[in-house]
Design a protein around this motif. Structure first.
Motif, PDB file in Angstrom:
ATOM      1  N   LEU A  11      -6.284  37.920 -17.970  1.00 38.13           N
ATOM      2  CA  LEU A  11      -7.024  36.657 -17.873  1.00 38.13           C
ATOM      3  C   LEU A  11      -8.506  36.897 -18.188  1.00 38.13           C
ATOM      4  CD1 LEU A  11      -7.124  33.669 -17.170  1.00 38.13           C
ATOM      5  CD2 LEU A  11      -7.367  34.293 -14.768  1.00 38.13           C
ATOM      6  N   SER A  12      -9.058  38.004 -17.670  1.00 33.56           N
ATOM      7  CA  SER A  12     -10.450  38.350 -17.984  1.00 33.56           C
ATOM      8  C   SER A  12     -10.616  38.597 -19.476  1.00 33.56           C
ATOM      9  CB  SER A  12     -10.874  39.606 -17.207  1.00 33.56           C
ATOM     10  OG  SER A  12     -10.815  39.402 -15.826  1.00 33.56           O
ATOM     11  N   TRP A  13      -9.634  39.272 -20.090  1.00 30.26           N
ATOM     12  CA  TRP A  13      -9.678  39.559 -21.524  1.00 30.26           C
ATOM     13  C   TRP A  13      -9.685  38.275 -22.348  1.00 30.26           C
ATOM     14  CZ3 TRP A  13     -10.068  42.903 -25.529  1.00 30.26           C
ATOM     15  CH2 TRP A  13      -9.431  42.581 -26.717  1.00 30.26           C
ATOM     16  N   VAL A  14      -8.791  37.356 -22.000  1.00 29.47           N
ATOM     17  CA  VAL A  14      -8.674  36.101 -22.749  1.00 29.47           C
ATOM     18  C   VAL A  14      -9.975  35.305 -22.660  1.00 29.47           C
ATOM     19  CG1 VAL A  14      -7.530  33.846 -22.758  1.00 29.47           C
ATOM     20  CG2 VAL A  14      -6.170  35.925 -22.611  1.00 29.47           C
ATOM     21  N   THR A  15     -10.529  35.188 -21.467  1.00 35.04           N
ATOM     22  CA  THR A  15     -11.774  34.408 -21.315  1.00 35.04           C
ATOM     23  C   THR A  15     -12.963  35.126 -21.943  1.00 35.04           C
ATOM     24  OG1 THR A  15     -12.027  35.378 -19.097  1.00 35.04           O
ATOM     25  CG2 THR A  15     -11.028  33.202 -19.227  1.00 35.04           C
ATOM     26  N   THR A  16     -12.899  36.466 -22.038  1.00 34.28           N
ATOM     27  CA  THR A  16     -14.005  37.216 -22.650  1.00 34.28           C
ATOM     28  C   THR A  16     -14.028  37.035 -24.166  1.00 34.28           C
ATOM     29  OG1 THR A  16     -13.949  38.877 -20.887  1.00 34.28           O
ATOM     30  CG2 THR A  16     -15.059  39.497 -22.911  1.00 34.28           C
ATOM     31  N   ILE A  17     -12.871  37.150 -24.822  1.00 34.39           N
ATOM     32  CA  ILE A  17     -12.870  37.000 -26.287  1.00 34.39           C
ATOM     33  C   ILE A  17     -13.238  35.572 -26.697  1.00 34.39           C
ATOM     34  CG2 ILE A  17     -11.208  38.864 -26.694  1.00 34.39           C
ATOM     35  CD1 ILE A  17      -9.025  36.769 -27.078  1.00 34.39           C
ATOM     36  N   ASN A  18     -13.060  34.624 -25.774  1.00 30.46           N
ATOM     37  CA  ASN A  18     -13.383  33.224 -26.076  1.00 30.46           C
ATOM     38  C   ASN A  18     -14.756  32.797 -25.553  1.00 30.46           C
ATOM     39  OD1 ASN A  18     -10.888  32.251 -27.353  1.00 30.46           O
ATOM     40  ND2 ASN A  18      -9.942  32.736 -25.405  1.00 30.46           N
ATOM     41  N   GLU A  19     -15.509  33.705 -24.955  1.00 32.92           N
ATOM     42  CA  GLU A  19     -16.786  33.354 -24.317  1.00 32.92           C
ATOM     43  C   GLU A  19     -17.800  32.866 -25.343  1.00 32.92           C
ATOM     44  OE1 GLU A  19     -19.865  32.872 -21.555  1.00 32.92           O
ATOM     45  OE2 GLU A  19     -17.705  33.005 -21.300  1.00 32.92           O
ATOM     46  N   LEU A  20     -18.407  31.710 -25.072  1.00 39.39           N
ATOM     47  CA  LEU A  20     -19.402  31.141 -25.988  1.00 39.39           C
ATOM     48  C   LEU A  20     -20.780  31.004 -25.345  1.00 39.39           C
ATOM     49  CD1 LEU A  20     -20.232  29.720 -28.669  1.00 39.39           C
ATOM     50  CD2 LEU A  20     -19.547  27.571 -27.597  1.00 39.39           C
ATOM     51  N   ALA A  62     -23.183  39.051 -33.470  1.00 43.11           N
ATOM     52  CA  ALA A  62     -22.460  37.768 -33.409  1.00 43.11           C
ATOM     53  C   ALA A  62     -20.972  38.018 -33.179  1.00 43.11           C
ATOM     54  CB  ALA A  62     -22.672  36.981 -34.696  1.00 43.11           C
ATOM     55  N   THR A  63     -20.330  37.112 -32.458  1.00 40.86           N
ATOM     56  CA  THR A  63     -18.894  37.212 -32.173  1.00 40.86           C
ATOM     57  C   THR A  63     -18.152  36.052 -32.839  1.00 40.86           C
ATOM     58  OG1 THR A  63     -19.118  35.947 -30.133  1.00 40.86           O
ATOM     59  CG2 THR A  63     -19.342  38.343 -29.968  1.00 40.86           C
ATOM     60  N   ILE A  64     -16.825  36.024 -32.679  1.00 40.70           N
ATOM     61  CA  ILE A  64     -16.022  34.960 -33.306  1.00 40.70           C
ATOM     62  C   ILE A  64     -16.429  33.595 -32.770  1.00 40.70           C
ATOM     63  CG2 ILE A  64     -13.696  33.996 -33.488  1.00 40.70           C
ATOM     64  CD1 ILE A  64     -12.576  36.794 -33.559  1.00 40.70           C
ATOM     65  N   SER A  65     -16.587  33.469 -31.451  1.00 42.18           N
ATOM     66  CA  SER A  65     -16.905  32.157 -30.867  1.00 42.18           C
ATOM     67  C   SER A  65     -18.231  31.624 -31.379  1.00 42.18           C
ATOM     68  CB  SER A  65     -16.917  32.252 -29.338  1.00 42.18           C
ATOM     69  OG  SER A  65     -17.846  33.221 -28.903  1.00 42.18           O
ATOM     70  N   ALA A  76     -11.735  26.951 -38.665  1.00 43.35           N
ATOM     71  CA  ALA A  76     -10.344  26.864 -38.203  1.00 43.35           C
ATOM     72  C   ALA A  76      -9.647  28.220 -38.286  1.00 43.35           C
ATOM     73  CB  ALA A  76      -9.583  25.835 -39.039  1.00 43.35           C
ATOM     74  N   ALA A  77      -9.937  28.983 -39.331  1.00 46.62           N
ATOM     75  CA  ALA A  77      -9.321  30.311 -39.471  1.00 46.62           C
ATOM     76  C   ALA A  77      -9.761  31.229 -38.331  1.00 46.62           C
ATOM     77  CB  ALA A  77      -9.700  30.919 -40.821  1.00 46.62           C
ATOM     78  N   LEU A  78     -11.037  31.205 -38.011  1.00 47.68           N
ATOM     79  CA  LEU A  78     -11.538  32.022 -36.898  1.00 47.68           C
ATOM     80  C   LEU A  78     -10.962  31.555 -35.568  1.00 47.68           C
ATOM     81  CD1 LEU A  78     -15.263  32.292 -38.039  1.00 47.68           C
ATOM     82  CD2 LEU A  78     -13.709  34.223 -37.749  1.00 47.68           C
ATOM     83  N   ALA A  79     -10.876  30.228 -35.393  1.00 41.81           N
ATOM     84  CA  ALA A  79     -10.295  29.689 -34.154  1.00 41.81           C
ATOM     85  C   ALA A  79      -8.826  30.053 -34.030  1.00 41.81           C
ATOM     86  CB  ALA A  79     -10.473  28.169 -34.116  1.00 41.81           C
ATOM     87  N   SER A  80      -8.122  30.121 -35.163  1.00 42.18           N
ATOM     88  CA  SER A  80      -6.708  30.508 -35.145  1.00 42.18           C
ATOM     89  C   SER A  80      -6.537  31.948 -34.684  1.00 42.18           C
ATOM     90  CB  SER A  80      -6.092  30.345 -36.534  1.00 42.18           C
ATOM     91  OG  SER A  80      -6.131  28.990 -36.940  1.00 42.18           O
ATOM     92  N   ILE A  81      -7.461  32.811 -35.077  1.00 38.21           N
ATOM     93  CA  ILE A  81      -7.405  34.212 -34.636  1.00 38.21           C
ATOM     94  C   ILE A  81      -7.510  34.279 -33.112  1.00 38.21           C
ATOM     95  CG2 ILE A  81      -8.663  36.408 -34.665  1.00 38.21           C
ATOM     96  CD1 ILE A  81      -9.367  35.811 -37.587  1.00 38.21           C
ATOM     97  N   LEU A  82      -8.422  33.490 -32.545  1.00 41.60           N
ATOM     98  CA  LEU A  82      -8.562  33.470 -31.084  1.00 41.60           C
ATOM     99  C   LEU A  82      -7.315  32.884 -30.417  1.00 41.60           C
ATOM    100  CD1 LEU A  82     -12.267  32.368 -30.430  1.00 41.60           C
ATOM    101  CD2 LEU A  82     -11.275  34.650 -30.285  1.00 41.60           C
ATOM    102  N   THR A  83      -6.750  31.828 -31.017  1.00 47.53           N
ATOM    103  CA  THR A  83      -5.552  31.202 -30.447  1.00 47.53           C
ATOM    104  C   THR A  83      -4.370  32.168 -30.438  1.00 47.53           C
ATOM    105  OG1 THR A  83      -6.279  29.005 -31.168  1.00 47.53           O
ATOM    106  CG2 THR A  83      -3.943  29.266 -30.682  1.00 47.53           C
ATOM    107  N   VAL A  84      -4.167  32.868 -31.549  1.00 44.82           N
ATOM    108  CA  VAL A  84      -3.065  33.837 -31.632  1.00 44.82           C
ATOM    109  C   VAL A  84      -3.303  34.987 -30.649  1.00 44.82           C
ATOM    110  CG1 VAL A  84      -1.933  35.522 -33.139  1.00 44.82           C
ATOM    111  CG2 VAL A  84      -2.460  33.237 -33.996  1.00 44.82           C
ATOM    112  N   SER A  85      -4.544  35.445 -30.536  1.00 45.13           N
ATOM    113  CA  SER A  85      -4.867  36.512 -29.571  1.00 45.13           C
ATOM    114  C   SER A  85      -4.557  36.061 -28.148  1.00 45.13           C
ATOM    115  CB  SER A  85      -6.345  36.896 -29.677  1.00 45.13           C
ATOM    116  OG  SER A  85      -6.656  37.368 -30.962  1.00 45.13           O
TER     117      SER A  85
END
Length: 566
Positions: free
Chosen positions: A499-508, A520-523, A539-548
Motif C-alpha cells: 500500500l505504501s508502494w502504490v501511494t508512493t509511485i502515485n505521489e504528486l 521529475a517523476t511520472i506523476s 494517458a500513456a504515463l497514467a497507464s503505466i501507473l495504473t498497470v503498476s
C-alpha cells in the motif's frame, strides 16, 4: 548515624543512575528508539517548527502577525479555506451516501460477483485522484468526447470543471474508504439488538437507521474522516479541474512558488492553517466517538439474507454499476493511451506513438519514479518493522510519545510537507533542496505510517515465547529480531508495504513542490503533460501507473492468501 546512612544511600543511588545513563548499558532497542526520535525530530518536528516560526515574519523579515491578519482580512484567502471545507464536506456526504448502501448490500445479502465488486472498488481507491480528474477531463472536459456527443444530440452540458466536478471526482475516488470500513463492521456486528428491534415490529429501514448505523458509528466516522482528510489535502484534482476555484493547498503552493518570486512567509501561514484545520477535524471525530459506548459482545455475527430473483438482480446490477463507474477513469486512460495523436489532437485509429514518445522524451521520469519509490519502500519496511517492535514490545511513555509523533503525517497535506522541508533544508549547514534525497525523505515520512500500522497489527498476534526462547539460548536481541521475529512478521508487513508502494509511485502533491528538472517523476510529468494539452502522452504515463497499481494489488492479494514463503 543518620548522616552516615544518608550518605551511604546517596552513594548507592549514584552508580545506579550512572549505569543507566552509560551508553555501554544501552541495548539494541534503546538505540533504535533514539535513532527514530532523531529522524522524526529532524524531518517532522524541526520542519514544522521552522514552518510555524517562518509564518510569524512578514516579507521584510520583521516579526509580525501580519500574515495571519491578512488571512483574516482578505477574502481571497478566507474563501480558499471555505472552498476547501465545502468540497471536502460535500465529498464526504456523497461518499457516505454511496459507500454505506453498497457496503450493506454486499455484506448482508447473498448477491453474486462480490469478489469482483471488491476488486474494482479497491482498484479505484488505489488509483491517484489526479488521474481520475485527468480521465474525466478527457470525457467531460470542454472538448471531451462525452461532452461533444451530448452537444451533438442537443443536450446542454457545460463541463466537469469547477467545484461540482471536484466534488464528483472526490466522491468517486474516496467512497471506497467508507465501503471498506463499513462492510468490515457490518460483517462482525452483533445481531441480537437488530433481532430485538425486529421482534418489536421495527421495519428494516428503521432498524438500520436506529440500531445498525449507531452501532457502526465509530467505524463509519473513521471512514468519513479518511474521506474528508484526503479531499481536504488533495492538490492535483482541484489544480486540474478548478479553473479559478481556489482551495487552500493550491493557494499555499502558489504563494510559495510564484512567477513574481513567491511569498514563503504567507505560504507558511497557509500551511499552518491547513494543519490546524486537519488536526481539529481529527480531534472532533475522536471526541464524538468517545462520548458514547459502542461495545458489543460479537457472539452472533449476521447471516447472509437470501433475496428473491428480481431483488437479487437489481441489487447486483446497482452494486456492479457503482463499481464499474468507479473504474471508468482507469479504462479511459488505458484506451486513450493507444489512440493516434498529432500534438494535442486525437485522430481515428490506434497506435503506440504515445508510448514511443514518452520512452524517447521522458524516460528519466519513469526511472526516477521506480528508483525513488524502491529506495523509500526498503527504508519503510526496515524502519517500520523496528518501530513497530518498539511500540508493541517496549511500551513506555517514550514509545507512547513516539506513536503520537508518527500520527503527524496523517494530518499533514503533501504540499505542506514539501514546503516545510524546503524551508528547513534550503540553507547551510544541511542543504537538501534540489536533490533526490529530499524526495525520498518526503515519501518515507508520508507513507511510513501505513507500514507501521500493518507491522504492529501482525506483531500483536505473535507470541513472545519464540523471541524469549531465542534470547535465552544466547542469541542477541538484534539477531533474534532479524532471524526470527522479522521473518514471522514479513507477510503482514508486506501488505502494508505494498500500500505504501502504490501511494508512493502515485505521489504528486509533495513531489510537485520538491522536484526539479532532473528529479521529475511520472506523476509530475503527467501533470505537466495535461497542462500543455499533450493528452496522449499523459494517458500513456497514467497507464503505466495504473498497470503498476494493478500488479501491486495482485501481489498483495496473493501474499494475503498464501502467506510469504521464507
Amino acid at each position: 548515624m543518620r548522616a552516615g546512612r544518608s550518605s551511604t544511600v546517596q552513594t548507592a543511588i549514584k552508580p545506579t543512575l550512572a549505569r543507566r545513563l552509560s551508553l555501554r548499558h544501552w541495548d539494541f532497542w534503546t538505540w533504535v528508539t533514539l535513532i527514530v526520535y532523531v529522524f522524526l525530530f529532524a524531518f517532522i518536528v524541526y520542519p514544522l517548527f521552522t514552518l510555524l516560526f517562518n509564518s510569524f515574519f512578514n516579507d521584510k523579515g520583521a516579526f509580525s502577525l501580519e500574515n495571519y491578519g491578512n488571512f483574516i482580512k482578505l477574502k481571497y484567502f478566507r474563501s480558499a479555506l471555505l472552498n476547501s471545507l465545502q468540497v471536502s464536506a460535500l465529498a464526504t456526504v456523497f461518499a457516505i451516501l454511496i459507500g454505506v448502501p453498497l457496503a450493506y448490500v454486499t455484506a448482508r445479502y447473498d448477491i453474486p460477483c462480490k469478489g469482483l465488486i471488491q476488486i474494482l472498488v479497491i482498484m479505484s481507491l488505489l488509483s491517484p485522484p489526479f488521474i481520475g480528474a485527468y480521465s474525466w477531463i478527457l470525457m467531460l472536459g470542454n472538448n471531451g468526447f462525452i461532452t461533444r456527443f451530448l452537444h451533438d444530440v442537443g443536450i446542454p452540458f457545460g463541463s466537469v470543471y469547477g467545484w461540482k466536478g471536484i466534488v464528483f471526482v472526490f466522491t468517486l475516488q474516496f467512497y471506497p474508504h467508507i465501503y471498506l470500513y463499513v462492510s468490515g463492521a457490518l460483517r462482525t456486528i452483533d445481531t441480537s439488538l437488530e433481532e430485538a428491534a425486529e421482534s418489536l415490529g421495527r421495519s428494516s429501514f428503521r432498524r438500520m437507521t436506529t440500531i445498525t448505523l449507531p452501532l457502526i458509528f465509530p467505524t463509519l466516522s473513521a471512514g468519513a474522516l479518511m474521506v474528508f482528510m484526503a479531499s481536504f489535502a488533495d492538490f492535483g484534482t482541484p489544480m486540474l479541474l478548478g479553473q479559478g476555484f481556489k482551495v487552500l493547498p493550491i493557494l499555499a503552493y502558489e504563494q510559495f512558488i510564484s512567477e513574481m518570486g513567491g511569498n514563503p512567509a504567507m505560504a507558511s501561514t497557509l500551511s499552518v492553517i491547513l494543519i490546524l484545520c486537519s488536526t481539529s477535524i481529527l480531534f472532533a471525530q475522536r471526541y464524538f466517538v468517545s462520548r458514547k459506548n459502542y461495545t458489543m459482545s460479537g457472539m452472533r455475527t449476521p447471516k447472509l439474507k437470501k433475496l428473491k430473483p428480481l431483488q437479487k438482480a437489481l441489487f447486483t446490477a446497482g452494486a456492479l454499476t457503482i463499481a464499474l463507474v468507479s473504474m471508468i477513469p482507469q479504462a479511459t486512460v488505458l484506451v486513450t493511451s493507444f489512440i493516434k495523436t498529432k500534438g494535442p489532437v486525437f485522430h481515428p485509429g490506434f497506435s503506440l506513438n504515445s508510448y514511443r514518445e514518452i520512452l524517447y522524451r521522458v524516460p528519466k521520469a519513469i526511472i526516477n519514479t521506480y528508483t525513488y519509490s524502491l529506495i523509500s519502500i526498503v527504508i519503510m519496511i526496515v524502519v517500520g518493522m523496528l518501530i513497530a517492535y518498539v511500540l508493541v514490545r517496549r511500551k513506555s511513555k517514550l514509545t507512547a510519545m513516539l506513536d503520537g509523533l508518527l500520527m503527524i503525517p496523517y494530518v499533514m497535506p503533501g504540499t505542506v510537507l514539501g514546503i516545510s522541508l524546503i524551508i528547513a533544508f534550503n540553507k547551510p549547514p544541511i542543504v537538501l533542496t534540489g536533490t533526490w534525497i529530499i524526495l525520498v525523505i518526503a515519501y518515507v515520512v508520508r507513507k511510513l505510517p501505513y507500514t507501521i500500522r500493518s507491522s504492529t497489527a501482525i506483531l500483536h498476534q505473535l507470541d513472545r515465547s519464540v523471541e524469549e526462547a531465542s534470547i535465552s539460548l544466547g542469541v542477541p536481541p538484534m539477531k533474534t529480531f532479524f532471524k526470527t521475529t522479522g521473518r514471522l512478521m514479513a507477510p503482514g508487513v508486506l501488505s502494508g508495504a505494498i500500500l505504501s508502494w502504490v501511494t508512493t509511485i502515485n505521489e504528486l502533491s509533495s513531489t510537485l513542490v520538491l522536484y526539479f528538472g532532473a528529479t521529475a517523476t511520472i506523476s509530475v510529468t503527467i501533470y505537466s503533460e495535461v497542462f500543455t494539452s499533450n493528452y496522449g502522452t499523459g494517458a500513456a504515463l497514467a497507464s503505466i501507473l495504473t498497470v503498476s497499481t494493478l500488479i501491486s494489488l495482485i501481489i498483495a492479494n496473493k501474499l494475503s492468501k498464501k502467506g510469504l514463503q521464507l
